[in-house]
Design a protein around this motif. Sequence first.
Motif, PDB file in Angstrom:
ATOM      1  N   GLN A  21       0.795  -1.074   0.002  1.00 27.91           N
ATOM      2  CA  GLN A  21      -0.037  -0.084  -0.116  1.00 27.91           C
ATOM      3  C   GLN A  21       0.858   1.140   0.161  1.00 27.91           C
ATOM      4  N   VAL A  22       1.832   1.258   0.866  1.00 28.28           N
ATOM      5  CA  VAL A  22       2.898   2.349   0.844  1.00 28.28           C
ATOM      6  C   VAL A  22       3.385   2.479  -0.606  1.00 28.28           C
ATOM      7  N   CYS A  23       3.936   1.554  -1.188  1.00 29.46           N
ATOM      8  CA  CYS A  23       4.504   1.690  -2.300  1.00 29.46           C
ATOM      9  C   CYS A  23       3.545   2.451  -3.496  1.00 29.46           C
ATOM     10  N   LYS A  24       2.234   1.853  -3.595  1.00 29.08           N
ATOM     11  CA  LYS A  24       1.355   2.486  -4.535  1.00 29.08           C
ATOM     12  C   LYS A  24       1.173   3.977  -4.140  1.00 29.08           C
ATOM     13  N   LYS A  25       1.228   4.234  -2.781  1.00 27.65           N
ATOM     14  CA  LYS A  25       1.010   5.744  -2.682  1.00 27.65           C
ATOM     15  C   LYS A  25       2.311   6.465  -3.108  1.00 27.65           C
ATOM     16  N   LEU A  26       3.450   5.905  -2.884  1.00 30.04           N
ATOM     17  CA  LEU A  26       4.835   6.562  -3.249  1.00 30.04           C
ATOM     18  C   LEU A  26       4.573   6.790  -4.665  1.00 30.04           C
ATOM     19  N   LYS A  27       4.209   5.825  -5.307  1.00 29.11           N
ATOM     20  CA  LYS A  27       4.187   6.059  -6.943  1.00 29.11           C
ATOM     21  C   LYS A  27       3.246   6.993  -7.483  1.00 29.11           C
ATOM     22  N   LYS A  28       2.131   7.351  -6.522  1.00 30.88           N
ATOM     23  CA  LYS A  28       1.520   8.538  -6.775  1.00 30.88           C
ATOM     24  C   LYS A  28       1.918   9.797  -6.181  1.00 30.88           C
ATOM     25  N   GLU A  33       3.615  11.933   5.253  1.00 27.93           N
ATOM     26  CA  GLU A  33       2.638  12.357   5.991  1.00 27.93           C
ATOM     27  C   GLU A  33       1.077  11.899   5.785  1.00 27.93           C
ATOM     28  N   GLN A  34       0.865  11.947   4.466  1.00 26.03           N
ATOM     29  CA  GLN A  34      -0.372  12.039   3.861  1.00 26.03           C
ATOM     30  C   GLN A  34      -0.747  10.201   3.711  1.00 26.03           C
ATOM     31  N   ILE A  35       0.754   9.544   3.388  1.00 24.24           N
ATOM     32  CA  ILE A  35       0.385   8.172   3.404  1.00 24.24           C
ATOM     33  C   ILE A  35      -0.082   7.670   4.806  1.00 24.24           C
ATOM     34  N   ALA A  36       0.536   8.038   6.034  1.00 28.41           N
ATOM     35  CA  ALA A  36       0.374   7.587   7.426  1.00 28.41           C
ATOM     36  C   ALA A  36      -1.033   7.923   7.669  1.00 28.41           C
ATOM     37  N   GLU A  37      -1.510   9.322   7.360  1.00 25.00           N
ATOM     38  CA  GLU A  37      -2.867   9.660   7.517  1.00 25.00           C
ATOM     39  C   GLU A  37      -3.963   8.843   6.671  1.00 25.00           C
ATOM     40  N   GLU A  38      -3.659   8.376   5.854  1.00 21.17           N
ATOM     41  CA  GLU A  38      -4.548   7.845   4.734  1.00 21.17           C
ATOM     42  C   GLU A  38      -4.665   6.364   5.247  1.00 21.17           C
ATOM     43  N   LEU A  39      -3.539   5.714   5.418  1.00 22.77           N
ATOM     44  CA  LEU A  39      -3.501   4.309   5.918  1.00 22.77           C
ATOM     45  C   LEU A  39      -3.781   4.162   7.496  1.00 22.77           C
ATOM     46  N   GLU A  40      -3.792   5.143   8.281  1.00 21.99           N
ATOM     47  CA  GLU A  40      -4.072   5.278   9.496  1.00 21.99           C
ATOM     48  C   GLU A  40      -3.010   4.678  10.411  1.00 21.99           C
ATOM     49  N   GLU A  41      -1.719   4.732  10.009  1.00 23.38           N
ATOM     50  CA  GLU A  41      -0.603   4.094  10.666  1.00 23.38           C
ATOM     51  C   GLU A  41       0.360   4.931  11.297  1.00 23.38           C
ATOM     52  N   ASP A  42       1.087   4.593  12.237  1.00 27.02           N
ATOM     53  CA  ASP A  42       2.097   5.302  13.071  1.00 27.02           C
ATOM     54  C   ASP A  42       3.134   6.207  11.906  1.00 27.02           C
ATOM     55  N   ILE A  43       3.462   7.323  12.155  1.00 30.09           N
ATOM     56  CA  ILE A  43       4.397   7.864  11.153  1.00 30.09           C
ATOM     57  C   ILE A  43       5.778   7.259  11.053  1.00 30.09           C
ATOM     58  N   TYR A  44       6.242   6.804  12.167  1.00 25.19           N
ATOM     59  CA  TYR A  44       7.507   6.277  12.395  1.00 25.19           C
ATOM     60  C   TYR A  44       7.498   4.878  11.314  1.00 25.19           C
ATOM     61  N   ILE A  45       6.609   4.214  11.392  1.00 21.84           N
ATOM     62  CA  ILE A  45       6.609   3.026  10.437  1.00 21.84           C
ATOM     63  C   ILE A  45       6.555   3.185   9.013  1.00 21.84           C
ATOM     64  N   ILE A  46       5.883   4.372   8.764  1.00 20.91           N
ATOM     65  CA  ILE A  46       5.750   4.811   7.456  1.00 20.91           C
ATOM     66  C   ILE A  46       7.038   5.382   6.820  1.00 20.91           C
ATOM     67  N   HIS A  47       7.648   6.038   7.715  1.00 23.16           N
ATOM     68  CA  HIS A  47       8.949   6.746   7.377  1.00 23.16           C
ATOM     69  C   HIS A  47      10.006   5.558   7.256  1.00 23.16           C
ATOM     70  N   ARG A  48       9.937   4.506   8.169  1.00 21.79           N
ATOM     71  CA  ARG A  48      10.822   3.187   8.052  1.00 21.79           C
ATOM     72  C   ARG A  48      10.571   2.573   6.615  1.00 21.79           C
ATOM     73  N   ILE A  49       9.471   2.502   6.287  1.00 25.43           N
ATOM     74  CA  ILE A  49       9.065   1.746   4.955  1.00 25.43           C
ATOM     75  C   ILE A  49       9.494   2.591   3.810  1.00 25.43           C
ATOM     76  N   CYS A  50       9.278   3.986   3.645  1.00 24.65           N
ATOM     77  CA  CYS A  50       9.554   5.027   2.919  1.00 24.65           C
ATOM     78  C   CYS A  50      11.134   4.875   2.613  1.00 24.65           C
ATOM     79  N   ASP A  51      11.735   5.102   3.856  1.00 26.47           N
ATOM     80  CA  ASP A  51      13.376   5.049   3.645  1.00 26.47           C
ATOM     81  C   ASP A  51      13.777   3.904   2.839  1.00 26.47           C
ATOM     82  N   VAL A  52      13.271   2.532   3.106  1.00 25.96           N
ATOM     83  CA  VAL A  52      13.747   1.466   2.549  1.00 25.96           C
ATOM     84  C   VAL A  52      13.214   1.383   1.189  1.00 25.96           C
TER      85      VAL A  52
END
Length: 70
Positions: A21-28, A33-52
Amino acid sequence: GLEQGLEQGLEQGRSVLLVEQVCKKLKKNKSREQIAEELEEDIYIIHRICDVAEEVIPRYDVEKICEIIL
């Protein structure tokens, strides 16, 4: 043992789904912050996934990202 294996499998499945889901949103071109909000996930987790995910650009290889994160 079987129950523990099942729980681990479910947790890995959830992680793979989140990475997809994060990768799909990154492609868009959505912000972290928007991804974390849309997926209702902790921003730290989203940052970790995005970094990788940014390390394996341009394809956002979900399997490779999961290998690194998990």
